[in-house]
Each structure stands twice: as structure tokens, then as C-alpha cells.
Scaffold this motif. Structure first.
Motif, short mmCIF file in Angstrom:
data_model
loop_
_atom_site.label_atom_id
_atom_site.label_comp_id
_atom_site.label_asym_id
_atom_site.label_seq_id
_atom_site.Cartn_x
_atom_site.Cartn_y
_atom_site.Cartn_z
N PRO A 1 -40.66 10.58 -3.81
CA PRO A 1 -41.03 11.97 -4.08
C PRO A 1 -42.04 12.11 -5.21
N ASP A 2 -42.84 13.16 -5.10
CA ASP A 2 -43.84 13.48 -6.13
C ASP A 2 -43.41 14.79 -6.79
N PHE A 3 -43.10 14.73 -8.08
CA PHE A 3 -42.60 15.90 -8.80
C PHE A 3 -43.67 16.59 -9.65
N THR A 4 -44.93 16.18 -9.50
CA THR A 4 -45.97 16.76 -10.33
C THR A 4 -46.09 18.26 -10.09
N ARG A 5 -46.45 18.98 -11.14
CA ARG A 5 -46.60 20.44 -11.07
C ARG A 5 -47.95 20.81 -11.69
N ASN A 6 -49.03 20.42 -11.00
CA ASN A 6 -50.36 20.66 -11.55
C ASN A 6 -51.33 21.25 -10.54
N SER A 7 -50.81 21.88 -9.49
CA SER A 7 -51.68 22.46 -8.47
C SER A 7 -51.80 23.97 -8.68
N SER B 1 -10.92 17.34 0.80
CA SER B 1 -11.14 17.12 -0.63
C SER B 1 -12.51 17.64 -1.03
N LYS B 2 -12.67 17.90 -2.32
CA LYS B 2 -13.94 18.35 -2.86
C LYS B 2 -14.09 17.78 -4.26
N CYS B 3 -15.30 17.27 -4.55
CA CYS B 3 -15.56 16.72 -5.88
C CYS B 3 -17.02 16.92 -6.25
N THR B 4 -17.36 16.59 -7.48
CA THR B 4 -18.74 16.65 -7.96
C THR B 4 -19.30 15.25 -8.04
N ILE B 5 -20.48 15.06 -7.47
CA ILE B 5 -21.17 13.77 -7.52
C ILE B 5 -22.32 13.88 -8.51
N PHE B 6 -22.40 12.91 -9.41
CA PHE B 6 -23.46 12.89 -10.42
C PHE B 6 -24.44 11.76 -10.11
N PRO B 7 -25.69 11.88 -10.56
CA PRO B 7 -26.66 10.79 -10.35
C PRO B 7 -26.17 9.49 -10.99
N SER B 8 -26.49 8.38 -10.36
CA SER B 8 -26.06 7.08 -10.89
C SER B 8 -26.82 6.70 -12.15
N GLN B 9 -27.97 7.32 -12.38
CA GLN B 9 -28.75 7.11 -13.60
C GLN B 9 -29.17 8.45 -14.17
N LYS C 1 -20.34 8.86 -0.89
CA LYS C 1 -20.31 9.31 -2.29
C LYS C 1 -21.18 8.42 -3.17
N LEU C 2 -21.05 7.11 -2.97
CA LEU C 2 -21.84 6.17 -3.76
C LEU C 2 -23.33 6.31 -3.46
N SER C 3 -23.69 6.38 -2.18
CA SER C 3 -25.11 6.46 -1.82
C SER C 3 -25.71 7.80 -2.22
N LEU C 4 -24.91 8.88 -2.18
CA LEU C 4 -25.42 10.17 -2.64
C LEU C 4 -25.72 10.12 -4.13
N SER C 5 -24.86 9.49 -4.91
CA SER C 5 -25.09 9.34 -6.34
C SER C 5 -26.39 8.57 -6.60
N GLN C 6 -26.62 7.51 -5.83
CA GLN C 6 -27.84 6.73 -6.00
C GLN C 6 -29.07 7.51 -5.52
N THR C 7 -28.92 8.30 -4.46
CA THR C 7 -30.02 9.12 -3.96
C THR C 7 -30.44 10.16 -4.99
N LEU C 8 -29.46 10.75 -5.67
CA LEU C 8 -29.76 11.76 -6.69
C LEU C 8 -30.59 11.19 -7.83
N SER C 9 -30.47 9.90 -8.09
CA SER C 9 -31.29 9.27 -9.13
C SER C 9 -32.76 9.20 -8.71
N HIS C 10 -33.02 9.17 -7.40
CA HIS C 10 -34.39 9.25 -6.90
C HIS C 10 -34.88 10.69 -6.87
N LEU C 11 -33.94 11.65 -6.76
CA LEU C 11 -34.28 13.07 -6.61
C LEU C 11 -33.49 13.91 -7.63
N PRO C 12 -33.76 13.72 -8.92
CA PRO C 12 -32.98 14.39 -9.97
C PRO C 12 -32.94 15.92 -9.89
N PRO C 13 -34.00 16.60 -9.41
CA PRO C 13 -33.91 18.06 -9.36
C PRO C 13 -32.71 18.57 -8.55
#
Length: 466
Positions: free
Chosen positions: A188-194, A10-18, A61-73
């Protein structure tokens, strides 16, 4: 993706939980050169969990969705603005999740062969996908392959989004969330100021850049393991020191790519301080450099190159956050003629690597940035003159600190991405304690020469030349 070895279930798309609240993240001078290379393909082999596979798939699938909320990029896509700047749009477009089966393959079939078996390459998604394709393709895909007595969790992540450090921080977070950890340990640190964020524009062809190496060249791939005792013995040789196996060595120094920290040496009942000039990892790289140079049978004047990817997070001033999300690496070349390598001893080769790594400080990082800004370009990955070795990954990466709820990995493997004659990847050994696995990719002729090299093979765990 389906093959004779692996069947797509099977194949599906997982979206962030938030929903993401991050702005667009501009690609840096370390991100942009990677637009011409394949996605990173790394994964871990586990024993079969003590619950049904259907439950495992739902859990991941559930934990990947929750992980993506920590790592939105990772759930976003690339966008290029009218000025030519490339950004990660954190638009929650989602990632691929694939459930595959290969129930005729056992754990022993993955780790028991001399060469890495071909079917391991089928455990990874987004095969041969170039990072520039992140404009239309997911930036992350996860494939869970059910084996006869195990499970392989393989991930493909866009290399312009993560380097090895960020990749394994994602993988570790995915595992933490899967086993129910409420507060992740690698924020994670997403700052872009270096200084890595530049106004220079990388001009690309309309259809995007292409990889710079032949993807269909005949190659052999093998894992060489080095246990703690072999590593200590090798380090003793390169530093001309007498080390006992009960020497008190800080593991960070043991596997670090450079260090000048005092090392406590045990001499009788007394402890004395000595300055270690060459690290264990540099010693191992020098050993490989010499052996491959011999196996390639170059004339003495042939110039050879050993490239090492170095983490710039701690080299910059001010330092980047250790969990800075993105690429923060630069490639350091060390040059030496075949004659110099083979007429000098192991210590000399290691010293050449050591000097270059030690010299790569804040000023040198800035110099690399300025050089790229003067000539923006994609990274030319490959072995263009037949005399190159490229070391990637790191034995420092926490590859075995991944428990999804039923235990640590049995082994770590990579896909076919970015493989060419002379590509080496360093993994920590599963036993820990400073052990190392080298994933070595060479032409069949060179691999045969390496396997018969007495200086090299005497340090390989479980191998005897006699």
C-alpha cells in the motif's frame, strides 16, 4: 449482531503484530464525503477447510494481526483537530474479530436462492454503522461465520478509510498472509500529497452526519449472472460488430469501463483492427438502465440518472500509485429522459455512458475537487426522485483471488450496508473470462418488472424466456 440465523461464539480485539510508525493521515476530498455512509460490507464464501475450525480461527487471528502491520490505518481511529480537519490516527487501537456459528446453514442456502437470503446479512459485523463513528468504533471488523459445510469471511471497513480498490487490496493481503506468503504483492501507498488533499473544512453536526436514504424501505436483492458468451454478444450489439466467440480480446479491455484500444477481430483467416468505442461493462450498464426504466413505468419526460463510481488513480496527472490507500473515486452522473432511453436503441444508451466516462480526465477530476472545495459536503447516497441507478464496485476487483490456504471462494456477497432502491454492485463472475455478476437492489415492483424484461433477461446466464 446475534440473530435467529447466526449465533455469536466469541469476540475479541486484534492488534497489529508490530507498532505503527505512520503519522496521522488526513482525510481527502474523496474520503470526507463518505463520512455519512455505512461501512463497506463485503465477504467471501468458502468450502469448509480440511482442518478444525479452532485451528482456522487461530490462523485468521494471527494473520489479521500481521496484515494490520502492513495496513496500520485499519487499526486506528478518527480524530478531528481544533480546525475541523479529520485524520486517521494510526494508534494501534485494534480491530474487532468475531467468531460466529450458523451450522444449520449450508452453502446451497447462501447461493441457491433466487433472491439473496436474509441470513446472508447476518454474516457481517458493524451493521448500520455510519463511517463518522470511526471516531469511537473500530475502522475494521472481521466476522468468521462457521456454516454446516462452509465458512464465510465477512469484513466491514470504514468507507472514509477505503474505497473498493483499497478494500480488496486489504482482503487480498489478508488472504496472502494467511496462506504463508512472506512478501505481499500489493504494497500500500499511504502518501498524502495529491490534489485530493485539501485545506477545505467539512463542517459537520455535533452528533455527526446521518445516512441520506431510508434503511428500512422494502427491497428485493438478487444476483444476475452474465457469462462470457452473453457479455460478448451484448458488446457485439452495442458496437454493431460481428464478433466470434474465439475473438482475441484482452480481458482488461473486455471489462474496463472505458477503452479506445484496438480490438483484433477475426474475419475468416484474416485479423483486422477495429476501434472499440463502447466497453462490455458500459454495454451491460446500458442494458440495465433501459430495463429498469421500463420496469419503473415512467412518463416519457421523466429525467433518469445513472451514476457510476470511477477510479481516479490513473486519471490524475501525475497518476496516483495503483495501490494508493484510501478513497480515490468520484461519482459520474449521466442523465437521460425515460422517453429518450426507451425510444433509442441500446447503443445510444451505452454511448451516453461512454462519453461521460471518457471525458472524466485529469481536468475533470480537478474540476470535481474544486467544486467540492467551494461547497464541502457529504455524499448524498440514495434514490431521491425514484429514477436513479447507482453502480458501485467493479468486475475488475480481484474478489476471487483470495485463497486463505484451502482454495478460492465459492461466491462473493455483501451485507445490508448502503442498500436502497436502485443500488447496483458489479462483481466478477467466479468462472472468470470476463463474466460478471450484478447485485441488483430494487423495490419489489421494479424487480418483478426487471425479471420479465425480455431484452434484459435474454443475456442472463442460465435463463430462458420461453
Amino acid at each position: 449482531m446475534p440473530s435467529a440465523a447466526v449465533t455469536l461464539h466469541s469476540k475479541c480485539t486484534i492488534f497489529p503484530s508490530q507498532k505503527s510508525c505512520l503519522p496521522d493521515l488526513k482525510l481527502s476530498v474523496s474520503d470526507l464525503p463518505m463520512l455519512s455512509v455505512h461501512y463497506i460490507q463485503k465477504g467471501a464464501l468458502f468450502t469448509r477447510p480440511p482442518f478444525p475450525i479452532a485451528h482456522l480461527i487461530s490462523l485468521l487471528k494471527l494473520s489479521l494481526s500481521q496484515t494490520l502491520s502492513h495496513l496500520p490505518p485499519l487499526a486506528g481511529r478518527f480524530v478531528t483537530d481544533p480546525n475541523g480537519y479529520v485524520y486517521i490516527s494510526c494508534n494501534d487501537a485494534g480491530v474487532d474479530f468475531i467468531h460466529a456459528t450458523a451450522t444449520h446453514i449450508f452453502i446451497r442456502d447462501v447461493i441457491g436462492s433466487i433472491d439473496v437470503p436474509h441470513h446472508v446479512k447476518e454474516f457481517f459485523p458493524l451493521d448500520h454503522t455510519v463511517s463518522y463513528q470511526g471516531h469511537i468504533s473500530p475502522l475494521l471488523a472481521v466476522q468468521v461465520t462457521e456454516l454446516a459445510n462452509g465458512v464465510f469471511i465477512g469484513c466491514a471497513v470504514n468507507h472514509s478509510v477505503t474505497d473498493g480498490t483499497s478494500f480488496w487490496n486489504f482482503f487480498n493481503t489478508f488472504a496472502e498472509v494467511s496462506r504463508g506468503v512472506k512478501k505481499i504483492t500489493r504494497q500500500p501507498d499511504f502518501t498524502r500529497n495529491s490534489i485530493l488533499i485539501s485545506n477545505a473544512v467539512l463542517k459537520l453536526p455535533a452528533d455527526g452526519p446521518k445516512v441520506t436514504f431510508a434503511v428500512d424501505a422494502p427491497l428485493r436483492e438478487r444476483i444476475f449472472s452474465f457469462n462470457r458468451e452473453s457479455i460478448l454478444r451484448l458488446k457485439e450489439k452495442t458496437n454493431n460488430q460481428i464478433l466470434n466467440f474465439d475473438t482475441e480480446i484482452n480481458i482488461v479491455e473486455l471489462m474496463g469501463k472505458h477503452s479506445n484500444d484496438p480490438l483484433k477481430l477475426k474475419t475468416g483467416n484474416a485479423m483486422v483492427n477495429s476501434t472499440v468505442e463502447i466497453s462490455s461493462f458500459q454495454s451491460l450498464c446500458a442494458l440495465l438502465w433501459r430495463a429498469v426504466t421500463r420496469a419503473r413505468k415512467f412518463p416519457s419526460l421523466k429525467m433518469t440518472t445513472f451514476r457510476m463510481a470511477v477510479n481516479c488513480r490513473h486519471r490524475l496527472q501525475p497518476k496516483l500509485n495503483p495501490f494508493y490507500f484510501g478513497n480515490a473515486i468520484q461519482s459520474i452522473p449521466t442523465y437521460a429522459s425515460a422517453g429518450d432511453i426507451l425510444s433509442s436503441d441500446l447503443q445510444w444508451c451505452a454511448e451516453q455512458l461512454n462519453k461521460n466516462v471518457k471525458a472524466h480526465d485529469n481536468s475533470m477530476v480537478n474540476r470535481y475537487v474544486e467544486d467540492w472545495e467551494n461547497d464541502p459536503r457529504c455524499f448524498p447516497l440514495g434514490n431521491f426522485d425514484g429514477a436513479m441507478l447507482t453502480m458501485g464496485s467493479s468486475p475488475r476487483f480481484p474478489m476471487y483471488d483470495n485463497d486463505f490456504g484451502w482454495g478460492r471462494p465459492v461466491s462473493v456477497r455483501s451485507g445490508r450496508a448502503n442498500k436502497f432502491d436502485g443500488k447496483i454492485s458489479a462483481f466478477p463472475g467466479r468462472e472468470g473470462g470476463g463474466s460478471v455478476d450484478l447485485e441488483v437492489v430494487l423495490s419489489p415492483e421494479t424487480m418483478e418488472g426487471l425479471e420479465s424484461d425480455k431484452e434484459f433477461m435474454q443475456y442472463v446466464s442460465g435463463y430462458s424466456m420461453f
